[in-house]
Design an enzyme around this catalytic site. Structure first.
Site, PDB file in Angstrom:
ATOM      1  N   GLY A  54       0.840  -1.197   0.000  1.00 46.14           N
ATOM      2  CA  GLY A  54       0.000   0.000   0.000  1.00 46.14           C
ATOM      3  C   GLY A  54       0.868   1.237   0.000  1.00 46.14           C
ATOM      4  O   GLY A  54       2.053   1.153   0.342  1.00 46.14           O
ATOM      5  N   CYS A  81       5.295  -6.051   1.481  1.00 49.41           N
ATOM      6  CA  CYS A  81       5.599  -4.614   1.408  1.00 49.41           C
ATOM      7  C   CYS A  81       4.977  -3.859   2.589  1.00 49.41           C
ATOM      8  O   CYS A  81       5.397  -4.063   3.714  1.00 49.41           O
ATOM      9  CB  CYS A  81       5.145  -4.068   0.051  1.00 49.41           C
ATOM     10  SG  CYS A  81       5.845  -2.452  -0.283  1.00 49.41           S
ATOM     11  N   TYR A  82       3.950  -3.042   2.368  1.00 52.68           N
ATOM     12  CA  TYR A  82       3.320  -2.362   3.501  1.00 52.68           C
ATOM     13  C   TYR A  82       2.853  -3.389   4.539  1.00 52.68           C
ATOM     14  O   TYR A  82       2.907  -3.134   5.742  1.00 52.68           O
ATOM     15  CB  TYR A  82       2.136  -1.512   3.027  1.00 52.68           C
ATOM     16  CG  TYR A  82       1.505  -0.682   4.123  1.00 52.68           C
ATOM     17  CD1 TYR A  82       2.051   0.538   4.486  1.00 52.68           C
ATOM     18  CD2 TYR A  82       0.379  -1.135   4.806  1.00 52.68           C
ATOM     19  CE1 TYR A  82       1.489   1.292   5.507  1.00 52.68           C
ATOM     20  CE2 TYR A  82      -0.194  -0.394   5.827  1.00 52.68           C
ATOM     21  CZ  TYR A  82       0.369   0.825   6.169  1.00 52.68           C
ATOM     22  OH  TYR A  82      -0.179   1.566   7.176  1.00 52.68           O
ATOM     23  N   HIS A 168       7.638  -7.537  -3.985  1.00 52.93           N
ATOM     24  CA  HIS A 168       6.308  -7.960  -4.451  1.00 52.93           C
ATOM     25  C   HIS A 168       6.372  -9.311  -5.173  1.00 52.93           C
ATOM     26  O   HIS A 168       6.689  -9.360  -6.356  1.00 52.93           O
ATOM     27  CB  HIS A 168       5.723  -6.900  -5.397  1.00 52.93           C
ATOM     28  CG  HIS A 168       5.298  -5.661  -4.673  1.00 52.93           C
ATOM     29  ND1 HIS A 168       4.044  -5.510  -4.144  1.00 52.93           N
ATOM     30  CD2 HIS A 168       5.974  -4.535  -4.370  1.00 52.93           C
ATOM     31  CE1 HIS A 168       3.952  -4.341  -3.547  1.00 52.93           C
ATOM     32  NE2 HIS A 168       5.111  -3.719  -3.671  1.00 52.93           N
ATOM     33  N   GLU A 170       3.980 -11.001  -6.181  1.00 57.19           N
ATOM     34  CA  GLU A 170       2.843 -11.164  -7.097  1.00 57.19           C
ATOM     35  C   GLU A 170       3.106 -10.620  -8.490  1.00 57.19           C
ATOM     36  O   GLU A 170       2.355 -10.920  -9.411  1.00 57.19           O
ATOM     37  CB  GLU A 170       1.580 -10.512  -6.501  1.00 57.19           C
ATOM     38  CG  GLU A 170       1.590  -8.985  -6.414  1.00 57.19           C
ATOM     39  CD  GLU A 170       2.290  -8.436  -5.168  1.00 57.19           C
ATOM     40  OE1 GLU A 170       3.169  -9.122  -4.621  1.00 57.19           O
ATOM     41  OE2 GLU A 170       1.966  -7.304  -4.765  1.00 57.19           O
ATOM     42  N   ASP A 226     -19.464 -12.975 -21.226  1.00 54.00           N
ATOM     43  CA  ASP A 226     -19.981 -12.977 -19.859  1.00 54.00           C
ATOM     44  C   ASP A 226     -21.451 -13.411 -19.802  1.00 54.00           C
ATOM     45  O   ASP A 226     -21.816 -14.314 -19.049  1.00 54.00           O
ATOM     46  CB  ASP A 226     -19.812 -11.599 -19.198  1.00 54.00           C
ATOM     47  CG  ASP A 226     -18.361 -11.150 -19.189  1.00 54.00           C
ATOM     48  OD1 ASP A 226     -17.480 -11.993 -19.411  1.00 54.00           O
ATOM     49  OD2 ASP A 226     -18.112  -9.953 -18.983  1.00 54.00           O
ATOM     50  N   LYS A 367     -11.760 -12.065 -15.440  1.00 52.35           N
ATOM     51  CA  LYS A 367     -12.077 -12.330 -16.844  1.00 52.35           C
ATOM     52  C   LYS A 367     -11.402 -13.606 -17.364  1.00 52.35           C
ATOM     53  O   LYS A 367     -12.017 -14.398 -18.070  1.00 52.35           O
ATOM     54  CB  LYS A 367     -11.640 -11.133 -17.690  1.00 52.35           C
ATOM     55  CG  LYS A 367     -12.113 -11.173 -19.120  1.00 52.35           C
ATOM     56  CD  LYS A 367     -13.536 -10.691 -19.211  1.00 52.35           C
ATOM     57  CE  LYS A 367     -14.044 -10.652 -20.618  1.00 52.35           C
ATOM     58  NZ  LYS A 367     -15.383 -10.054 -20.689  1.00 52.35           N
TER      59      LYS A 367
END
Ligand code: XMP
Length: 511
Positions: A54, A81-82, A168, A170, A226, A367
């Site tokens: 963050g 991180c944060y 990070h 991710e 969708d 998605k």
């Protein structure tokens, strides 16, 4: 229910990526705003918790906090991180504030083996984006990795199963990031991968059956992935109690109505009504040039027609919509959640006017997961890989007044664009590619004669979420082929131009 990881969102731009990576590893994950309490999280029965990054600085007055109760739930915690900094502050370690940010790649050197580093090489590239840093780990923690600029790049308390990393894991730039996250899920938390799209289909069909019972559901089909997936899932769950409406507004691409009828109606056997409203839309659009007016007219006419069709069905209780997870996540600022929940812009307004309860079977999915579900349901590639298409259809690509003649020109040109993008393999590489009919004519020469005809613009863009986009660098030969075919094969067109604008400041659509 599958295993569940709760991600506490401290407002990082890449929190959604954490959720995606965890799901890619086969474990269901959900994002919650950092104001969520430990009691609320306990009630969700998670098997692990991740604290996101963050933009805030822990020392700041209104920096988001960590409910220490989260560390007492007996489930493993990973701070990123944060998340690492807020763990440190909560557990009595020390932080140093910084006015500059370290941003970019760094080389991580493992100092202490832990399950998080299982099969991770001793050194590897990681991605950093932080200002503050930990200078003293909390009691009971050990430093597990460092980089050249950071003595404490990771820490762990194995007894309490609390781990933290300053970088990070991710983002793709962290070479071993997916492995580290998988280690957290499978080695530290001891989970099994149980989030698969076939389990999703099974569970959702059962849930829908239970929820709807013998009531009736109405669903607007757009031809896109969708709403098609929603319809196919509900068809499996409740069969003929699902009533699908496909409005042919005359603003669709070539062959679309036939495709929907044949696939969903004939092959899959969905209870489908196709409403031929072509002249109704065209009559209302006659003489209208302003883009916003066009959009409003189309939106209102659609709602009127949908409403009329719904009234023909004896008793409808539910409206099914293809809302996806990114539409649902509360967006979080560094000062806490701002609770902005986007509405689904295609069918906005329907639930209020029709007083129906909503059914949103895809609201947990990203998605790319919807694409996997579509595949799982056996839908053809033409649906699975379909590019987005705007609700107002070709009306916002026929610049100026929308007439049948002009729609025909655009439809013919657009078919060529679609065909050539598919044939060259570029269709799946780009976000969207389409033709636009400009409201002007230019001079050309054909044979011995002078022509004065329409101009088609080619709009092909790369994007990840349509929020920003850049024009696609298609090979010149492909652009030449598309342009040549349009000018030769589409009557009334003597010029093709390529749109080289990015978004922002332009938009993807021209109107
Ligand atoms: P813009 O033109 O705003 O488009 O850059 C972003 C993305 O949204 C699509 N789009 C729409 N989709 N209803 C929709 O369902 C609409 O009214 C609409 N307008 C734009 C556009 O095709 C692009 O993918």
């Amino acid at each position: 229910m599958p295993n569940k990881v709760i991600i506490i969102d401290y407002g990082s731009q890449v929190t959604q990526l954490i959720a995606r990576r965890i799901r890619e590893a086969g474990v269901y994950s959900e994002i919650h705003a950092c104001t969520v309490t430990a009691d609320e999280v306990r009630a969700m029965h998670p098997q692990a918790i991740v604290l996101s990054g963050g933009p805030a600085s822990v020392g700041e007055e209104d920096a988001p906090k960590l409910d220490a109760g989260l560390l007492e739930l007996g489930v493993p915690v990973l701070g990123i991180c944060y998340g690492m900094q807020v763990l440190t502050a909560t557990l009595g370690g020390e932080l140093a504030q910084s006015t500059t940010r370290e941003y970019g790649p760094a080389e991580l050197e493992i100092l202490e083996q832990t399950p998080l580093w299982d099969t991770v090489p001793a050194t590897s590239r990681v991605w950093m984006s932080h200002g503050d840093r930990v200078i003293k780990v909390p009691h009971g923690f050990k430093v597990t990795a460092r980089t050249q600029t950071l003595d404490i790049a990771a820490m762990a308390c194995e007894e309490r199963r609390i781990y933290a990393v300053q970088f990070h894991p991710e983002v793709h730039h962290t070479e071993e990031g997916s492995k580290m996250l998988a280690n957290f899920l499978f080695r530290v938390a001891g989970l099994e991968p149980d989030w698969t799209m076939s389990s999703f289909v099974e569970r959702t069909v059962a849930e829908m059956k239970e929820k709807v019972g013998d009531k009736h559901v109405i669903c607007a089909l757009s031809g896109g992935i969708d709403s098609t997936v929603v319809a196919v899932l509900l068809n499996r769950a409740i069969g003929q109690n699902l009533h699908c409406i496909f409005v042919n507004n005359g603003l669709l691409r070539a062959g679309e109505v036939e495709e929907v009828k044949s696939l969903l109606g004939d092959t899959i056997g969905i209870n489908l009504t196709v409403v031929d409203a072509r002249s109704r839309f065209l009559d209302k659009l006659a003489g209208v040039e302003d883009p916003e007016k066009k959009r409003k007219i189309i939106g209102h006419t659609f709602i009127d027609i949908f409403d009329e069709e719904a009234k023909k069905i004896t008793q409808v209780d539910y409206l099914a919509q293809g809302t996806l997870y990114p539409d649902v996540i509360e967006s979080v600022s560094s000062k806490g959640p701002s609770a902005v929940i986007k509405s689904h812009h295609n069918v906005g307004g329907l639930p209020e006017t029709m007083k129906l309860q909503l059914i949103e079977p895809l609201r947990e999915l990203f998605k790319d997961e919807v694409r996997k579900v579509a595949k799982e349901l056996g839908l053809p590639d033409s649906i699975v890989w379909r590019q987005p298409f705007p609700g107002p259809g070709l009306a916002i690509r026929v610049l100026g007044e929308v007439t049948e003649d002009r729609l025909q020109i655009l439809r013919a040109a657009d078919s060529i664009v679609q065909e050539e993008l598919k044939a060259s393999g570029w269709y799946r590489k780009v976000w969207q590619g389409f033709a636009v009919l400009l409201p002007l004519k230019t001079v050309g020469v054909m044979g011995d004669g002078r022509t004065y005809e329409h101009v088609i613009a080619l709009r092909v863009v790369d994007s990840v979420d349509a929020m920003t986009a850049d024009w696609s660098r298609l090979p010149h030969d492909l652009v030449a082929k598309i342009s040549g075919r349009i000018i030769n094969e589409v009557n009334g067109v003597n010029r093709v131009v390529y749109d080289v604008s990015s978004k922002p400041p332009s938009t993807i659509e021209w109107e």
